[in-house]
Design an enzyme around this catalytic site. Structure first.
Site: not given
Ligand code: CMP
Length: 146
Positions: A11, A51, A114, A117, A128
């Site tokens: 990311k 998303y 984070n 993904h 995906e």
């Molecule tokens: P990812 O695994 O890419 O899948 C969905 C993404 O949404 C996740 O990683 C985070 O980057 C984001 N995400 C999931 N839960 C939350 C949350 N509670 N608040 C903000 N971002 C979130």
């Protein structure tokens, strides 16, 4: 165990930290193979589409903004049980709760930023992967050159 393919995204936060190489090294050290790879910058529209399952969530707008804020490195990983193995290597979604030694524990910041993904199931990976790669951009694994 079946050989699977999964989508990985490094990311914008991790790319900005110059952690792309370290993350790809962790992937390869784990035994997974990178069979497709590119750096791109998502448009807001591409991030919204990717998303779309989260569009009713309160964090959706911020997530779209974050994911289109800078370049990402998308790849296809292949190996036995690749989907679960990549998710284990990434650690839990919330980087603040992710153990050191996981990608999110080492390179992420919080639940949104984070670092990475991964597809969560074979059906998801089947949607995906073609979102970013056509069949000609995914290479067959060569175990050993003659
Ligand atoms: P990812 O695994 O890419 O899948 C969905 C993404 O949404 C996740 O990683 C985070 O980057 C984001 N995400 C999931 N839960 C939350 C949350 N509670 N608040 C903000 N971002 C979130």
């Amino acid at each position: 165990m079946a050989v699977e393919r999964t989508l990985s995204i490094i990311k914008p936060d991790a790319v900005a930290k110059n952690a792309t190489g370290a993350i790809l090294k962790a992937i390869q050290d784990s035994g997974l193979r990178v069979v497709a790879l590119k750096m791109i910058r998502l448009t807001e529209q591409q991030a919204r589409g990717f998303y779309a399952v989260h569009k009713a969530r309160p964090f959706y707008a911020d997530l779209v903004k974050f994911m289109s804020s800078g370049p990402v490195v998308v790849s296809v990983l292949e190996g036995e049980g690749a989907i679960a193995r990549w998710r284990e290597l990434m650690g839990p979604t919330d980087s603040a709760k992710a153990p050191k030694g996981t990608i999110r524990g080492d390179f992420g910041t919080d639940v949104e930023r984070n670092a990475s993904h991964g597809s969560d199931a074979p059906e998801t990976a089947r949607v995906e992967i073609p979102y970013f790669f056509n069949a000609g951009e995914i290479q067959a694994v060569v175990e050993a050159l003659p």
